[in-house]
Design an enzyme around this catalytic site. Structure first.
Site, short mmCIF file in Angstrom:
data_model
loop_
_atom_site.label_atom_id
_atom_site.label_comp_id
_atom_site.label_asym_id
_atom_site.label_seq_id
_atom_site.Cartn_x
_atom_site.Cartn_y
_atom_site.Cartn_z
N LYS A 1 -1.15 -1.07 6.06
CA LYS A 1 -2.50 -1.53 6.40
C LYS A 1 -2.57 -2.37 7.68
O LYS A 1 -3.58 -2.36 8.38
CB LYS A 1 -3.10 -2.31 5.23
CG LYS A 1 -3.46 -1.43 4.05
CD LYS A 1 -4.16 -2.20 2.96
CE LYS A 1 -4.39 -1.31 1.75
NZ LYS A 1 -5.12 -1.97 0.67
N ASP B 1 -11.78 -2.22 1.77
CA ASP B 1 -11.33 -3.07 0.64
C ASP B 1 -12.27 -4.28 0.58
O ASP B 1 -12.71 -4.68 -0.50
CB ASP B 1 -9.91 -3.61 0.87
CG ASP B 1 -8.84 -2.57 0.53
OD1 ASP B 1 -9.12 -1.65 -0.25
OD2 ASP B 1 -7.72 -2.70 1.06
P1 NAP Z 1 0.90 -7.18 -1.25
O1 NAP Z 1 0.39 -7.34 0.13
O2 NAP Z 1 2.24 -6.62 -1.50
O3 NAP Z 1 0.78 -8.64 -1.97
C1 NAP Z 1 1.29 -8.84 -3.28
C2 NAP Z 1 0.89 -10.24 -3.76
O4 NAP Z 1 1.30 -10.37 -5.14
C3 NAP Z 1 1.59 -11.37 -3.00
O5 NAP Z 1 0.72 -12.47 -2.92
C4 NAP Z 1 2.79 -11.69 -3.91
O6 NAP Z 1 3.26 -13.02 -3.78
C5 NAP Z 1 2.15 -11.53 -5.27
N1 NAP Z 1 3.15 -11.27 -6.33
C6 NAP Z 1 3.89 -10.14 -6.51
N2 NAP Z 1 4.68 -10.28 -7.61
C7 NAP Z 1 4.42 -11.52 -8.11
C8 NAP Z 1 4.92 -12.25 -9.23
N3 NAP Z 1 5.83 -11.73 -10.06
N4 NAP Z 1 4.43 -13.50 -9.46
C9 NAP Z 1 3.50 -14.04 -8.64
N5 NAP Z 1 2.98 -13.40 -7.57
C10 NAP Z 1 3.44 -12.16 -7.29
O7 NAP Z 1 -0.10 -6.26 -2.13
P2 NAP Z 1 -1.70 -6.08 -1.97
O8 NAP Z 1 -1.99 -4.90 -1.14
O9 NAP Z 1 -2.30 -7.38 -1.62
O10 NAP Z 1 -2.07 -5.66 -3.49
C11 NAP Z 1 -2.01 -6.60 -4.55
C12 NAP Z 1 -2.54 -5.93 -5.82
O11 NAP Z 1 -3.90 -5.55 -5.63
C13 NAP Z 1 -1.79 -4.64 -6.22
O12 NAP Z 1 -1.71 -4.61 -7.63
C14 NAP Z 1 -2.73 -3.53 -5.73
O13 NAP Z 1 -2.63 -2.34 -6.51
C15 NAP Z 1 -4.09 -4.18 -5.98
N6 NAP Z 1 -5.15 -3.64 -5.09
C16 NAP Z 1 -6.28 -3.16 -5.70
C17 NAP Z 1 -7.30 -2.65 -4.92
C18 NAP Z 1 -8.53 -2.11 -5.59
O14 NAP Z 1 -9.28 -1.37 -4.95
N7 NAP Z 1 -8.78 -2.45 -6.84
C19 NAP Z 1 -7.21 -2.64 -3.51
C20 NAP Z 1 -6.04 -3.17 -2.93
C21 NAP Z 1 -5.02 -3.67 -3.74
P3 NAP Z 1 4.41 -13.42 -2.68
O15 NAP Z 1 3.67 -13.60 -1.39
O16 NAP Z 1 4.99 -14.65 -3.22
O17 NAP Z 1 5.37 -12.24 -2.64
#
Ligand code: NAP
Length: 283
Positions: free
Chosen positions: A72, A108
């Site tokens: 992204k 998003d």
């Molecule tokens: P990303 O950039 O990889 O960020 C992941 C986030 O989750 C980071 O803040 C990470 O913390 C945290 N995290 C991961 N494992 C963790 C744990 N065990 N304990 C605490 N924090 C944890 O991913 P993203 O794109 O932001 O997506 C995040 C989520 O949103 C995913 O599940 C994705 O499928 C969902 N999403 C949904 C939509 C929708 O349309 N509904 C759109 C986009 C994303 P750290 O910084 O400490 O690693």
């Protein structure tokens, strides 16, 4: 079966991994239902192949792409134009190809805003706690700050929460470590809680980022994780009497807004909702 001809237009999603994506089922079902001569395909694109993939989009005249993890942010230098919101957020999840000119958007953020609007939730002046500081959290924080919400970002890695908060030079956004003590403090006064971490996502469906006893009836809990649709956090929020919104709503609206940009046709939201639920419950 979709009928493909020489006039068919192509859309798709690039990411790595891509096996879990719910977008092809949603878009193809809607193209078919509306009789639009489009097809939507998933493409697994490795980090080091991203530039070639975007050149391929241009060369093959692919009309539109969604962009997901991990591309992204990295995709931006390969595009010709950036929509203002995508520029401010620093991330793109939708590309439109107009005769070889590639423009990046962030649906998003706008999809999240639509999901709130649909539920009649007005962020202005609300105390909003956002868990996570990754790509999705940045988009959500940005749109909420623009709408006048009072934000606190909590993240497992506090430095990333601080980086996210530093996007907002004109307003104060608190950045804290995601731990029990901080959750107790911020949730006591919060109106809206958003989980933008991947905690609770398949296969770790028994995990939750917030202990049950910190949830309360006057809270709105929005979990953007959409697989499963009802996460443990949402189930427990319901038990606590809180209002809940699923990640499916955001997924649906970000897809609908991308669909409209590619086709110029108003998205049939209820048809898309039914298809995305069908796709997610099948997977
Ligand atoms: P990303 O950039 O990889 O960020 C992941 C986030 O989750 C980071 O803040 C990470 O913390 C945290 N995290 C991961 N494992 C963790 C744990 N065990 N304990 C605490 N924090 C944890 O991913 P993203 O794109 O932001 O997506 C995040 C989520 O949103 C995913 O599940 C994705 O499928 C969902 N999403 C949904 C939509 C929708 O349309 N509904 C759109 C986009 C994303 P750290 O910084 O400490 O690693």
């Amino acid at each position: 079966m979709l009928t493909i001809s020489g006039k068919t237009r192509y859309c798709g999603v690039i990411g790595d991994p891509i096996e879990h994506t719910a977008s092809p089922a949603m878009h193809n079902a809607v193209f078919k239902k509306l009789g639009l001569d489009y097809v939507y395909l998933p493409f697994r694109v490795k980090r080091e192949e991203l530039g070639k993939a975007i050149e391929g989009m241009r060369a093959l005249n692919i009309r539109g792409l969604n962009v997901t993890i991990p591309h992204k942010v990295a995709v931006i230098p390969f595009l010709d134009e950036l929509d203002g919101l995508a520029r401010k957020i620093g991330a793109v999840n939708t590309i439109v190809n107009d005769d070889g000119v590639l423009t990046g958007y962030n649906t998003d953020a706008t999809g999240f805003r639509q999901a709130l609007l649909e539920r009649g939730i007005e962020p202005m002046g609300k105390k909003v706690v956002i868990l996570g500081a990754g790509g999705a959290s940045r988009a959500i924080s940005f749109i909420l700050a623009e709408q006048g919400a009072n934000l606190t970002i909590l993240n497992r890695t506090p430095d990333k929460a601080r980086q996210c908060a530093s996007m907002f030079s004109q307003r104060e956004v608190r950045a804290l470590e995601l731990n029990r003590e901080n959750l107790v403090e911020v949730l006591e006064k919060a109106d809206i809680l958003i989980n933008a971490t991947s905690v609770g996502m398949t296969p770790n469906i028994d995990e939750t980022p917030v202990p049950f006893n910190l949830l309360k009836p006057d809270l709105t809990v929005f979990d953007i994780v959409y697989n499963p649709i009802k996460t443990r956090l949402l189930r427990e929020a319901e038990q606590a009497g809180a209002k809940t919104i699923t990640g499916l709503d955001m997924l649906l609206w970000q897809g609908a807004l991308a669909f409209e940009k590619w086709t110029g046709v108003k998205a049939p939201i209820e048809v898309m909702r039914a298809e995305v639920i069908k796709g997610l419950t099948r997977s």
